[in-house]
Every structure is written in structure tokens, then in C-alpha cells.
Design a protein around this motif. Structure first.
Motif, PDB file in Angstrom:
ATOM      1  N   LEU A   1     -18.471  63.494  70.829  1.00  0.00           N
ATOM      2  CA  LEU A   1     -18.562  62.051  71.015  1.00  0.00           C
ATOM      3  C   LEU A   1     -19.272  61.406  69.820  1.00  0.00           C
ATOM      4  N   GLN A   2     -20.325  62.055  69.368  1.00  0.00           N
ATOM      5  CA  GLN A   2     -21.073  61.501  68.239  1.00  0.00           C
ATOM      6  C   GLN A   2     -20.209  61.409  66.985  1.00  0.00           C
ATOM      7  N   GLN A   3     -19.367  62.427  66.764  1.00  0.00           N
ATOM      8  CA  GLN A   3     -18.497  62.417  65.589  1.00  0.00           C
ATOM      9  C   GLN A   3     -17.475  61.276  65.657  1.00  0.00           C
ATOM     10  N   HIS A   4     -16.977  61.012  66.862  1.00  0.00           N
ATOM     11  CA  HIS A   4     -16.017  59.916  67.023  1.00  0.00           C
ATOM     12  C   HIS A   4     -16.684  58.580  66.722  1.00  0.00           C
ATOM     13  N   LYS A   5     -17.928  58.439  67.169  1.00  0.00           N
ATOM     14  CA  LYS A   5     -18.651  57.195  66.900  1.00  0.00           C
ATOM     15  C   LYS A   5     -18.942  57.042  65.411  1.00  0.00           C
ATOM     16  N   GLN A   6     -19.230  58.150  64.744  1.00  0.00           N
ATOM     17  CA  GLN A   6     -19.428  58.105  63.292  1.00  0.00           C
ATOM     18  C   GLN A   6     -18.133  57.712  62.595  1.00  0.00           C
ATOM     19  N   ALA A   7     -17.036  58.301  63.022  1.00  0.00           N
ATOM     20  CA  ALA A   7     -15.731  57.971  62.443  1.00  0.00           C
ATOM     21  C   ALA A   7     -15.412  56.497  62.652  1.00  0.00           C
ATOM     22  N   LEU A   8     -15.744  55.970  63.820  1.00  0.00           N
ATOM     23  CA  LEU A   8     -15.513  54.563  64.115  1.00  0.00           C
ATOM     24  C   LEU A   8     -16.320  53.683  63.167  1.00  0.00           C
ATOM     25  N   SER A   9     -17.568  54.029  62.972  1.00  0.00           N
ATOM     26  CA  SER A   9     -18.439  53.263  62.076  1.00  0.00           C
ATOM     27  C   SER A   9     -17.890  53.257  60.646  1.00  0.00           C
ATOM     28  N   ILE A  10     -17.451  54.403  60.180  1.00  0.00           N
ATOM     29  CA  ILE A  10     -16.899  54.501  58.825  1.00  0.00           C
ATOM     30  C   ILE A  10     -15.619  53.678  58.714  1.00  0.00           C
ATOM     31  N   ALA A  11     -14.734  53.795  59.692  1.00  0.00           N
ATOM     32  CA  ALA A  11     -13.471  53.046  59.666  1.00  0.00           C
ATOM     33  C   ALA A  11     -13.729  51.541  59.665  1.00  0.00           C
ATOM     34  N   GLN A  12     -14.729  51.103  60.425  1.00  0.00           N
ATOM     35  CA  GLN A  12     -15.062  49.678  60.463  1.00  0.00           C
ATOM     36  C   GLN A  12     -15.591  49.215  59.108  1.00  0.00           C
ATOM     37  N   LYS A  13     -16.429  50.029  58.480  1.00  0.00           N
ATOM     38  CA  LYS A  13     -16.957  49.675  57.156  1.00  0.00           C
ATOM     39  C   LYS A  13     -15.841  49.610  56.121  1.00  0.00           C
ATOM     40  N   LEU A  14     -14.869  50.504  56.244  1.00  0.00           N
ATOM     41  CA  LEU A  14     -13.736  50.526  55.312  1.00  0.00           C
ATOM     42  C   LEU A  14     -12.686  49.469  55.644  1.00  0.00           C
ATOM     43  N   GLU A  20      -9.721  53.085  62.627  1.00  0.00           N
ATOM     44  CA  GLU A  20     -10.578  52.487  63.647  1.00  0.00           C
ATOM     45  C   GLU A  20      -9.939  52.617  65.025  1.00  0.00           C
ATOM     46  N   SER A  21      -8.664  52.303  65.108  1.00  0.00           N
ATOM     47  CA  SER A  21      -7.949  52.443  66.375  1.00  0.00           C
ATOM     48  C   SER A  21      -7.956  53.893  66.844  1.00  0.00           C
ATOM     49  N   GLY A  22      -7.745  54.821  65.912  1.00  0.00           N
ATOM     50  CA  GLY A  22      -7.767  56.244  66.259  1.00  0.00           C
ATOM     51  C   GLY A  22      -9.118  56.692  66.768  1.00  0.00           C
ATOM     52  N   ALA A  23     -10.184  56.218  66.125  1.00  0.00           N
ATOM     53  CA  ALA A  23     -11.537  56.582  66.558  1.00  0.00           C
ATOM     54  C   ALA A  23     -11.853  55.983  67.925  1.00  0.00           C
ATOM     55  N   LEU A  24     -11.406  54.761  68.156  1.00  0.00           N
ATOM     56  CA  LEU A  24     -11.605  54.139  69.467  1.00  0.00           C
ATOM     57  C   LEU A  24     -10.881  54.927  70.545  1.00  0.00           C
ATOM     58  N   GLN A  25      -9.655  55.317  70.255  1.00  0.00           N
ATOM     59  CA  GLN A  25      -8.881  56.063  71.241  1.00  0.00           C
ATOM     60  C   GLN A  25      -9.474  57.452  71.470  1.00  0.00           C
ATOM     61  N   ALA A  26      -9.937  58.108  70.418  1.00  0.00           N
ATOM     62  CA  ALA A  26     -10.557  59.436  70.566  1.00  0.00           C
ATOM     63  C   ALA A  26     -11.818  59.342  71.409  1.00  0.00           C
ATOM     64  N   THR A  27     -12.591  58.288  71.201  1.00  0.00           N
ATOM     65  CA  THR A  27     -13.805  58.080  71.998  1.00  0.00           C
ATOM     66  C   THR A  27     -13.438  57.848  73.453  1.00  0.00           C
ATOM     67  N   ALA A  28     -12.389  57.065  73.682  1.00  0.00           N
ATOM     68  CA  ALA A  28     -11.922  56.811  75.047  1.00  0.00           C
ATOM     69  C   ALA A  28     -11.524  58.107  75.736  1.00  0.00           C
ATOM     70  N   ARG A  29     -10.838  58.999  74.997  1.00  0.00           N
ATOM     71  CA  ARG A  29     -10.421  60.280  75.588  1.00  0.00           C
ATOM     72  C   ARG A  29     -11.619  61.106  76.035  1.00  0.00           C
ATOM     73  N   VAL A  30     -12.692  61.073  75.262  1.00  0.00           N
ATOM     74  CA  VAL A  30     -13.897  61.826  75.644  1.00  0.00           C
ATOM     75  C   VAL A  30     -14.472  61.254  76.934  1.00  0.00           C
ATOM     76  N   TYR A  31     -14.603  59.943  76.987  1.00  0.00           N
ATOM     77  CA  TYR A  31     -15.137  59.318  78.210  1.00  0.00           C
ATOM     78  C   TYR A  31     -14.225  59.588  79.412  1.00  0.00           C
ATOM     79  N   ARG A  32     -12.923  59.564  79.183  1.00  0.00           N
ATOM     80  CA  ARG A  32     -11.980  59.868  80.271  1.00  0.00           C
ATOM     81  C   ARG A  32     -12.197  61.289  80.775  1.00  0.00           C
ATOM     82  N   ALA A  33     -12.324  62.229  79.852  1.00  0.00           N
ATOM     83  CA  ALA A  33     -12.530  63.631  80.234  1.00  0.00           C
ATOM     84  C   ALA A  33     -13.832  63.819  81.006  1.00  0.00           C
ATOM     85  N   GLN A  34     -14.806  62.989  80.713  1.00  0.00           N
ATOM     86  CA  GLN A  34     -16.094  63.054  81.415  1.00  0.00           C
ATOM     87  C   GLN A  34     -16.064  62.292  82.742  1.00  0.00           C
ATOM     88  N   GLY A  35     -14.946  61.641  83.037  1.00  0.00           N
ATOM     89  CA  GLY A  35     -14.837  60.869  84.272  1.00  0.00           C
ATOM     90  C   GLY A  35     -15.512  59.512  84.196  1.00  0.00           C
TER      91      GLY A  35
END
Length: 108
Positions: A1-14, A20-35
């Protein structure tokens, strides 16, 4: 989860909407898997808005399909079907037969 948030931060800066969309979706998948469905839905919705803003139809359909799966997990079948149908329209417009088939499987 932390890596996805880092990726999101980098994508936003760039200012890179694809990543950014990919990082948001990857983060969503983690939260989904955690219920953690409300949190996952927030990230899916952010990703969806971003893909629509930049008119990335392929990613939009992908996010809609993922959102449908998450809604289905929660028993929100009517909402899930609506997302799948939205994805199907895009896949058909793009003649993306493999992803159209995957979405039909999700509906079934």
C-alpha cells in the motif's frame, strides 16, 4: 500500500495522468482486498474521474470493470451491472473483444 501511495505522489508531481490513474486503481485494489470497500470506492472513483478528464477510454473501461467487481463483492448487484454495462459500451466501441469477454464473464 505504501508503494502505491508513493507512486501516486510521484505521478501527481510529474502530472502524469496515466500513472496517476494506475496508482489510484492499484491503491483501490489493496483496499478492496482488505475489505475496506468505502476507501476502495473512493480511489476507484478518483481514478475514474481522472481517466474521463483526459479521455482515456481504455483505462476508463478498466476502472469501471474493477468498480463493478468491488460492488459485486458487496452484493450491490444493480450498481455493479451498471458499471459493467458502461465498460461494455467502451470495449465494443474500441472493438476490444478480449476485455468485452472478460466483462461478460463478470456479469455472468
Amino acid at each position: 500500500l505504501q508503494q502505491h501511495k508513493q507512486a501516486l505522489s510521484i505521478a501527481q508531481k510529474l502530472r502524469d495522468p496515466w500513472r496517476e490513474s494506475g496508482a489510484l486503481q492499484a491503491t483501490a485494489r489493496v483496499y478492496r482486498a482488505q475489505g475496506q470497500y468505502p476507501r476502495a470506492e473512493q480511489f476507484y472513483q478518483q481514478s475514474l474521474r481522472l481517466t474521463q478528464q483526459v479521455n482515456n477510454r481504455y483505462r476508463e473501461a478498466w476502472v469501471l470493470n474493477s468498480l463493478g467487481l468491488m460492488l459485486q463483492d458487496q452484493g450491490r448487484y444493480t450498481e455493479a451491472l451498471a458499471r459493467y454495462q458502461q465498460a461494455m459500451v467502451i470495449y465494443r466501441d474500441q472493438k476490444n473483444i478480449p476485455d468485452e469477454a472478460s466483462t461478460l464473464i463478470n456479469i455472468g
